[in-house]
Design an enzyme around this catalytic site. Structure first.
Site, PDB file in Angstrom:
ATOM      1  N   HIS A  88       0.831  -1.214   0.000  1.00 58.68           N
ATOM      2  CA  HIS A  88       0.000   0.000   0.000  1.00 58.68           C
ATOM      3  C   HIS A  88       0.860   1.257   0.000  1.00 58.68           C
ATOM      4  CE1 HIS A  88       0.242   0.924   4.415  1.00 58.68           C
ATOM      5  NE2 HIS A  88       0.302  -0.378   4.563  1.00 58.68           N
ATOM      6  N   ASP A  90      -0.451   4.370   0.854  1.00 54.71           N
ATOM      7  CA  ASP A  90      -0.925   5.404   1.789  1.00 54.71           C
ATOM      8  C   ASP A  90      -0.239   5.246   3.146  1.00 54.71           C
ATOM      9  OD1 ASP A  90      -2.392   2.983   2.253  1.00 54.71           O
ATOM     10  OD2 ASP A  90      -3.864   4.104   3.425  1.00 54.71           O
ATOM     11  N   ASP A 121       6.193   1.135   6.543  1.00 54.34           N
ATOM     12  CA  ASP A 121       4.768   0.763   6.460  1.00 54.34           C
ATOM     13  C   ASP A 121       4.070   1.738   5.526  1.00 54.34           C
ATOM     14  OD1 ASP A 121       2.283  -0.306   6.758  1.00 54.34           O
ATOM     15  OD2 ASP A 121       2.019   0.321   8.839  1.00 54.34           O
ATOM     16  N   GLU A 155      -5.176   1.424   2.921  1.00 58.31           N
ATOM     17  CA  GLU A 155      -4.928   0.388   3.937  1.00 58.31           C
ATOM     18  C   GLU A 155      -5.067   0.963   5.330  1.00 58.31           C
ATOM     19  OE1 GLU A 155      -3.261  -2.469   6.619  1.00 58.31           O
ATOM     20  OE2 GLU A 155      -2.564  -0.428   6.371  1.00 58.31           O
ATOM     21  N   GLU A 156      -4.674   2.233   5.480  1.00 59.92           N
ATOM     22  CA  GLU A 156      -4.719   2.863   6.801  1.00 59.92           C
ATOM     23  C   GLU A 156      -6.075   3.515   7.070  1.00 59.92           C
ATOM     24  OE1 GLU A 156      -2.326   2.072   8.474  1.00 59.92           O
ATOM     25  OE2 GLU A 156      -0.402   2.267   7.441  1.00 59.92           O
TER      26      GLU A 156
HETATM   27 ZN    ZN Z   1       0.765  -1.370   6.363  1.00 59.99          ZN
END
Ligand code: ZN
Length: 259
Positions: A88, A90, A121, A155-156
């Site tokens: 991801h 974002d 991340d 995703e977040e």
């Molecule tokens: Zn992640």
């Protein structure tokens, strides 16, 4: 030990790999904040361009109800399995900002680590895989398996777009194995293949009792105490062995197969 041609390729291109990651990290693609919608799009386009540059086909930004998905594939390995790779682009919001030692969107190297929002991340992991694919194709001119890449931008923040896409575009995502590049390594010397993560459910439980304080001698043991009631509810969710007692929770659970 003589380095392999793959190691040589990676060493020769390492600084460019890192520069490409840093440029991606400078884009504040915070999915939860509407004022970053333009940045989200820029981060998605950046990922798409990376896939195009390494020779992937069908690269596009898939429009969704929310933030765009990035898709690309390389399907030239006839009769070989297909791997779907997920990442991801974002990131989480950055507050509280004063706890950052360096600005979140200006990547900084300290003690051999790279610090920026999204560095681990998930732009770091996703870029690592893109560069691994580039290195393999650069050295061998081909990949040992077919590869599809799907990079999401929510995703977040709920992940509804990817859920819908997986349900409705299953043909485009057809694969024999999926690699989720959104996990960690215990240390720089200790790589890991994570086979599963626990899920999470957030909820808020409100327990109401009497409107005012009640005398313990007159009401104790008779009027329910909300704190005690809440303790009973929580303690019944799970036993001391970690077994979850929510009805139906284990019904759909499947044991991993040998394969
Ligand atoms: Zn992640």
């Amino acid at each position: 030990m003589t380095p392999t041609s793959l190691e040589t390729y990676i060493a020769e291109h390492e600084s460019r790999f890192l520069d490409d990651l840093k440029e991606w990290l400078r884009i504040p693609s915070i999915s939860a904040l509407p004022e970053h919608t333009g940045d989200i799009r820029r981060a998605a386009e950046y990922a798409a361009n990376q896939l195009r540059t390494i020779g992937f086909a069908h690269v596009e930004l898939v429009a969704t109800q929310g933030h765009p998905l990035v898709y690309g594939d390389w399907l030239q390995a006839a009769d070989k399995p297909t791997v779907l790779i997920y990442g991801h682009y974002d990131v989480q919001p950055v507050d509280p900002i004063d706890l950052w030692q360096s600005p979140p969107f200006e990547p900084a190297e300290r003690n051999g680590n790279l610090y920026a929002r999204g560095a681990c991340d998930d732009k770091g992991q996703t870029m690592l895989v893109i560069k691994a694919l580039e290195s393999l194709m650069g050295v061998y001119g081909t990949l040992p398996v077919n590869v599809r890449v799907l990079i999401e931008g929510e995703e977040e923040n709920g992940g509804e777009a990817v859920e819908h896409f997986v349900r409705t575009a299953s043909q485009r995502l057809a694969c024999d194995a999926a690699l989720i590049c959104d996990t960690h390594m215990p240390s720089a010397e200790n790589p890991a293949l994570i086979s599963g993560l626990r899920g999470i459910i957030y909820t808020e439980v409100e327990v109401q009792g009497a409107r005012q304080d009640l005398h313990s001698g007159s009401y104790g043991g008779v009027a329910p105490n909300p704190l005690h009631t809440l303790a009973i509810i929580i303690s019944r969710l799970k036993d001391a062995e970690g077994h979850i007692h929510i009805p139906g929770l284990y019904d759909k659970l499947r044991q991993p197969s040998e394969a």
